[in-house]
Design an enzyme around this catalytic site. Structure first.
Site, short mmCIF file in Angstrom:
data_model
loop_
_atom_site.label_atom_id
_atom_site.label_comp_id
_atom_site.label_asym_id
_atom_site.label_seq_id
_atom_site.Cartn_x
_atom_site.Cartn_y
_atom_site.Cartn_z
N ILE A 12 0.68 -1.35 0.01
CA ILE A 12 0.13 -0.04 -0.13
C ILE A 12 0.87 1.20 -0.04
CG2 ILE A 12 -1.87 1.23 1.24
CD1 ILE A 12 -2.67 -1.63 2.43
N ASP A 31 11.85 2.10 5.64
CA ASP A 31 11.25 0.86 5.63
C ASP A 31 12.45 0.07 6.16
OD1 ASP A 31 10.39 -1.77 4.68
OD2 ASP A 31 8.76 -0.38 3.74
N SER A 124 -7.48 -1.00 10.41
CA SER A 124 -7.99 -2.20 9.75
C SER A 124 -9.48 -2.36 10.17
CB SER A 124 -7.29 -3.35 9.93
OG SER A 124 -8.02 -4.59 9.41
N TYR A 149 -2.65 -9.69 15.83
CA TYR A 149 -2.34 -8.46 14.87
C TYR A 149 -3.54 -7.48 15.04
CZ TYR A 149 -3.04 -6.28 10.36
OH TYR A 149 -3.45 -5.16 9.35
N LYS A 153 -3.78 -3.30 16.29
CA LYS A 153 -4.14 -2.33 15.51
C LYS A 153 -5.08 -1.61 16.24
CE LYS A 153 -2.38 -2.45 11.54
NZ LYS A 153 -1.25 -1.63 11.03
N TYR A 177 -8.80 0.20 6.72
CA TYR A 177 -8.83 -0.57 5.63
C TYR A 177 -9.89 -1.77 5.48
CZ TYR A 177 -4.14 1.85 5.15
OH TYR A 177 -2.98 2.74 5.27
N PRO A 293 -10.99 -21.07 10.44
CA PRO A 293 -11.42 -20.54 11.66
C PRO A 293 -11.22 -19.08 11.82
CG PRO A 293 -9.97 -22.27 11.90
CD PRO A 293 -9.85 -21.94 10.54
#
Ligand code: NAD
Ligand code: UFG
Length: 338
Positions: A12, A31, A124, A149, A153, A177, A293
């Site tokens: 992205i 990065d 997210s 994860y 966020k 997103y 799952p």
């Protein structure tokens, strides 16, 4: 504006660098290349004719950030850098918390020291609780994340919200997103996951090119029009343009704001397979497999707030997503590797 883009060599981030340049901004990238190649930025130069200033470094490294903010008059930061594999986050959670929370906190500390107080954050749809009605609005319930994860966020959003509350000079824009897919129409930049793809579109395109034998469709007994999972797929170029709108918002407004970046339309797994086959005149062999799952039946956005406040909306349709994914995949079967 001079925009520090963390994780700017990634999927992205690289598309956002193109849109920033085309809108007259100057991206400066940091990065550590843990999930990307610096070649993506060479491709950004080929597309735009503008070289991107690149620092190879870790956003958890305060010294590296100090150097960048001392050498460049940064106006605003877009923070993409983060680890994003849901399954991996369940097996190495500490690495996810250290990287995703550590980078965010170090970044904000160094920004504040240099008087840079505008940040756009990659959040997210995964922060939304699974028991909401569809479509998801920014006011829908968050939390009850199903994996580390998602929690990173959720926690980063909270950290940034608290920073904005404590110091009214900050402008924090949280972008949630939905499912980014597709690639730049040039076919020069796109997504190339390491190993076996977790996400649907890279799996479809790798199956079409023969790297994978067949797609497993995870469940056909959901309460959806054809029984397969429904998601809000958004073209990565639309998503990238959402960031250009978000930095304008951050430049004009203080405090915290949260926006969904989605199209508002849900497509099933089989809808996407058929659209890909039609758009590219290629077969995608698949089998029906058990449910994965943690998956929801349906997840799509209400993008009204983004349209009204950011003056942004997705323009690319499902055919564009499928055609551009294939253009990138077929031109770069091994991603940025020769
Ligand atoms: P990506 O892996 O292609 O990009 C992330 C980039 O960050 C990579 O280039 C990686 O090398 C870099 N990075 C990671 N940790 C770093 C660190 N500590 N220091 C410096 N660089 C670091 O992923 P993407 O799909 O472009 O995602 C960008 C952001 O958007 C991520 O934060 C991700 O969690 C978020 N997001 C992605 C999706 C999706 O489906 N792609 C959905 C919602 C949110
Ligand atoms: N799917 C398959 N087969 C596959 C891969 C996926 O049938 O091989 C199905 C899934 O079951 C789901 C749909 O395709 O119904 C989309 O799955 P993805 O893995 O592509 O995307 P998710 O919606 O599960 O999750 C993605 C990102 C998350 C992010 C979320 C919301 O992986 O990180 O979108 O933005 F949080």
């Amino acid at each position: 504006m001079n925009v520090l883009v963390t994780g700017g060599a990634g999927y992205i981030g690289s598309h956002t660098c193109v849109e920033l340049i085309e809108a007259g901004h100057t991206p400066i990238v940091i990065d550590n290349l843990c999930n990307s190649s610096a070649k993506s930025l060479d491709r950004v130069r080929e597309i735009t004719g503008t070289a991107v200033k690149f620092y190879e470094g870790d956003v958890c490294d305060e010294t590296a950030l100090e150097k960048i903010l001392s050498e460049n008059a940064i106006d605003c930061v877009i923070h993409f850098a983060g680890l994003k594999a849901v399954g991996e986050s369940c097996s190495i959670p500490l690495r996810y918390y250290e990287n995703n929370l550590g980078s965010t906190m170090t970044l904000c500390r160094v920004m504040a020291k240099h008087g840079v107080k505008k940040i756009v954050f990659s959040s997210s749809a995964t922060v939304y609780s699974g028991d909401n009605e569809m479509p998801l609005r920014e006011t829908s319930k968050t939390g009850n994340c199903t994996n580390p994860y998602g929690w990173t966020k959720y926690m980063c959003e909270q950290i940034l919200r608290d920073i904005a509350k404590a110091d009214p000079e900050w402008s924090v824009v949280l972008l949630r997103y939905f499912n980014p897919v597709g690639a730049h129409k040039s076919g020069k930049i796109g997504e190339h996951p390491n190993g076996i793809p977790n996400n649907l579109m890279p799996f479809i395109s790798q199956t079409a090119i023969g790297k994978r034998e067949k797609l497993s469709v995870f469940g056909d007994d959901y309460d959806t029009h054809d029984g397969t999972g429904v998601r809000d797929y958004i073209h990565v170029v639309d998503l990238a343009k959402g960031h250009v709108a978000a930095i304008s918002h951050a430049a004009k407004n203080k405090g915290e704001a949260v926006f969904n970046l989605g199209t508002g339309t849900g497509y099933s797994v089989l809808d996407m397979v058929k659209a890909f086959e039609t758009a590219n005149d290629i077969k995608v062999p698949y089998v029906i497999a058990p449910r994965r799952p943690g998956d929801l039946a349906t997840c799509y956005a209400d993008p009204t707030k983004s349209r009204e406040v950011l003056h942004w909306e997705a323009k690319h349709d499902q055919t564009d997503m499928c055609r551009d994914t294939w253009h990138w995949q077929s031109n770069n079967p091994n991603g940025y590797d020769e």
